[in-house]
Design an enzyme around this catalytic site. Structure first.
Site, mmCIF file in Angstrom:
data_model
loop_
_atom_site.group_PDB
_atom_site.id
_atom_site.type_symbol
_atom_site.label_atom_id
_atom_site.label_comp_id
_atom_site.label_asym_id
_atom_site.label_seq_id
_atom_site.Cartn_x
_atom_site.Cartn_y
_atom_site.Cartn_z
ATOM 1 N N HIS A 84 -97.424 -63.318 -16.031
ATOM 2 C CA HIS A 84 -97.820 -64.664 -15.608
ATOM 3 C C HIS A 84 -96.729 -65.656 -15.970
ATOM 4 O O HIS A 84 -96.156 -65.588 -17.050
ATOM 5 C CB HIS A 84 -99.133 -65.068 -16.291
ATOM 6 C CG HIS A 84 -99.721 -66.301 -15.693
ATOM 7 N ND1 HIS A 84 -100.525 -66.276 -14.577
ATOM 8 C CD2 HIS A 84 -99.598 -67.606 -16.024
ATOM 9 C CE1 HIS A 84 -100.883 -67.505 -14.258
ATOM 10 N NE2 HIS A 84 -100.328 -68.339 -15.124
ATOM 11 N N ASP A 163 -112.053 -73.289 -16.337
ATOM 12 C CA ASP A 163 -110.640 -73.552 -16.069
ATOM 13 C C ASP A 163 -110.408 -73.974 -14.629
ATOM 14 O O ASP A 163 -109.578 -74.842 -14.364
ATOM 15 C CB ASP A 163 -109.783 -72.314 -16.390
ATOM 16 C CG ASP A 163 -108.336 -72.576 -16.025
ATOM 17 O OD1 ASP A 163 -107.740 -73.478 -16.644
ATOM 18 O OD2 ASP A 163 -107.813 -71.947 -15.084
ATOM 19 N N ARG A 170 -106.832 -81.719 -14.133
ATOM 20 C CA ARG A 170 -105.591 -82.031 -14.858
ATOM 21 C C ARG A 170 -104.456 -82.316 -13.888
ATOM 22 O O ARG A 170 -103.638 -83.207 -14.108
ATOM 23 C CB ARG A 170 -105.222 -80.876 -15.801
ATOM 24 C CG ARG A 170 -106.151 -80.794 -17.005
ATOM 25 C CD ARG A 170 -105.946 -79.489 -17.754
ATOM 26 N NE ARG A 170 -104.578 -79.275 -18.117
ATOM 27 C CZ ARG A 170 -103.944 -78.098 -18.017
ATOM 28 N NH1 ARG A 170 -104.576 -77.026 -17.573
ATOM 29 N NH2 ARG A 170 -102.700 -77.978 -18.379
ATOM 30 N N SER A 185 -105.667 -72.487 -20.686
ATOM 31 C CA SER A 185 -105.901 -72.306 -19.255
ATOM 32 C C SER A 185 -105.377 -70.932 -18.806
ATOM 33 O O SER A 185 -106.099 -70.139 -18.191
ATOM 34 C CB SER A 185 -105.192 -73.430 -18.498
ATOM 35 O OG SER A 185 -105.056 -73.123 -17.141
ATOM 36 N N LYS A 189 -107.811 -67.048 -18.283
ATOM 37 C CA LYS A 189 -107.831 -66.265 -17.040
ATOM 38 C C LYS A 189 -107.284 -64.864 -17.282
ATOM 39 O O LYS A 189 -107.793 -63.881 -16.764
ATOM 40 C CB LYS A 189 -106.981 -66.954 -15.970
ATOM 41 C CG LYS A 189 -107.628 -68.196 -15.426
ATOM 42 C CD LYS A 189 -106.714 -68.951 -14.496
ATOM 43 C CE LYS A 189 -105.643 -69.698 -15.242
ATOM 44 N NZ LYS A 189 -105.059 -70.834 -14.568
#
Ligand code: URA
Length: 432
Positions: A84, A163, A170, A185, A189
């Site tokens: 990620h 989230d 946000r 966040s 996930k």
């Protein structure tokens, strides 16, 4: 004990500590639409300024994770490893990397995001492949993963719904650049994916949410700490986002460049980062000589075949991957030219990303549609020699007046100096 959001906002505003119980209450109530967005955005802003301590952060992440389901892929024979990125400009690494890693023996249940601020999103890029759906229900997500060893989808409704809401809020309230908010966040996930290992690409520099190396390092350590505490082996690479990655910034054009990587024709920085992250993914999956294996999967075409296969499984038209000229392309093109001869000393990722977003490659409001065919091709990056009048970038746009109003801003992305300079080091550091 009854909590109120206004008290929590005041507590954080005044630099005091939130209790784990109040955090659990807040995120549950927010997910159920019992806390209004205006209060949540005030609290998010207080967190941007005053942070969360480790105990608050653990409770915040846990509450986000527990707001939805945690997937269980324990029946898969291969180790489940994901990668990620914290978000960058021209960062299309996931698209060539996920199929390459799958071909080399790990299972990749990849859940990606949409563009945030000036950064692009893997989902938006994938959706420029006609028919490709990134919205999968958990059953189909599982089927594609088990059948193909890789799946490239968005966060389903049931994964970390707290989230999903907060991320969009946000984005629209200037509350993205906060280490605890980004870390919780991303990790809520990722922990919901039921992974064995996770590689984080933590960007640093002008185009990153964390611009300086100290803050990027802190973000990396924070996320590695959360992953490790949850029993997921987590490694972060802190990588440069001073200038865009690769040559293409856009959506369809980034698919084209991803295909180029899988054909062995990718730009050196993009290839370097894809291999570096892939090597760590394979290492976490217990597979050695990762870089060699990944290179072989490029050379023998198996990585590209895997991308074609998985795109078809997602409903995508595979012909555009075999012939990227078929991808959508905006009708108009202009060029930016060098005002003087010399060496490129700056090619600012934030400026390039912001202009690409304004041209339609990203969203200014939540509900905006992406225009897959607009984009910027960089012909000159840091270290390149240019002569006066030579092309720095080619810009594809749809609306003449939009382009005219951003042209001068794009020109500020480049600085040209008299002496040769080296491009920035791409992989700055590994944690741990
Ligand atoms: N990516 C995420 O998933 N969350 C953030 O907060 C920032 C980038």
């Amino acid at each position: 004990m009854a909590y109120t959001c206004v008290e929590m906002i005041e507590t954080k505003r005044d630099g005091r500590k939130l209790t784990p119980e109040s955090i659990e209450w807040l995120l549950t109530a927010y997910t159920r639409d019992e806390v209004p967005d205006y209060q949540m955005s005030a609290l998010a802003m207080a967190i941007v300024f005053n942070g969360l301590d480790p105990e608050e952060l653990a409770a915040w992440t846990e509450a986000m994770l527990n707001s939805g389901d945690v997937m269980d892929f324990s029946g898969l024979p291969a180790p489940k490893i994901d990668k990620h990125s914290t978000g960058g400009v021209g960062d299309k690494v996931s698209i060539p990397l996920a199929p390459l890693a799958a071909v080399c023996g790990v299972a990749v249940p990849m859940m990606s995001g949409r563009g945030l601020g000036h950064t692009g999103g893997t989902l938006d890029k994938l959706e420029s492949i006609p028919g490709f759906t990134t919205r999968l229900d958990p059953v189909r997500f599982r089927e594609i993963l088990f059948d193909h060893g890789v799946v490239l989808a968005g966060q389903s409704e049931t994964i970390a719904p707290a989230d999903r809401k907060l991320y969009a809020l946000r984005d629209a309230t200037g509350t993205v650049p906060s280490i605890p908010l980004i870390a919780s966040s991303i990790m809520s996930k990722k922990l919901a994916e039921g992974l064995d290992g996770l590689v984080l690409d933590v960007k640093t520099g002008s185009g990153a949410f964390m611009k300086d190396i100290e803050r990027s390092r802190e973000l990396a350590r924070t996320m590695v700490g959360i992953g490790t505490a949850h029993g997921v082996e987590t490694v972060a690479l802190v990588t440069s986002m001073e200038q865009p990655l690769g040559r293409e910034v856009g959506n369809a054009s980034e698919i084209m460049e991803s295909v180029a990587v899988l054909r062995g024709e990718g730009p050196p920085d993009l290839v370097e980062l894809t291999l570096a992250l892939g090597e760590v993914m394979l290492e976490l999956g217990g597979i050695d000589a990762g870089a060699d294996r990944l290179r072989s999967a490029i050379e023998d075409g198996s990585g590209l075949e895997k991308l074609v296969e998985v795109a078809e499984a997602h409903g995508g038209d595979p012909s555009v991957l075999r012939d990227p000229d078929l991808l959508p392309r905006a009708p108009n093109e202009d060029v930016m030219s060098a005002a003087q001869s010399g060496y490129v000393t700056r090619c600012d990722a934030l400026v390039v990303g912001s202009v690409a977003t304004r041209l339609g490659a990203g969203r200014e409001r939540k509900e905006d549609e992406i225009d897959p065919g607009v984009g910027i091709t960089l012909e000159a990056k840091i270290g390149d020699e240019v002569t006066k009048g030579s092309v720095l970038a080619r810009v594809r746009y749809r609306d003449e007046s939009v382009w005219e109003s951003h042209k001068d801003h794009l020109a500020t992305a480049w600085e040209i100096g008299p002496a040769p300079v080296a491009p920035p080091t791409l992989v700055v550091e590994r944690i741990p």
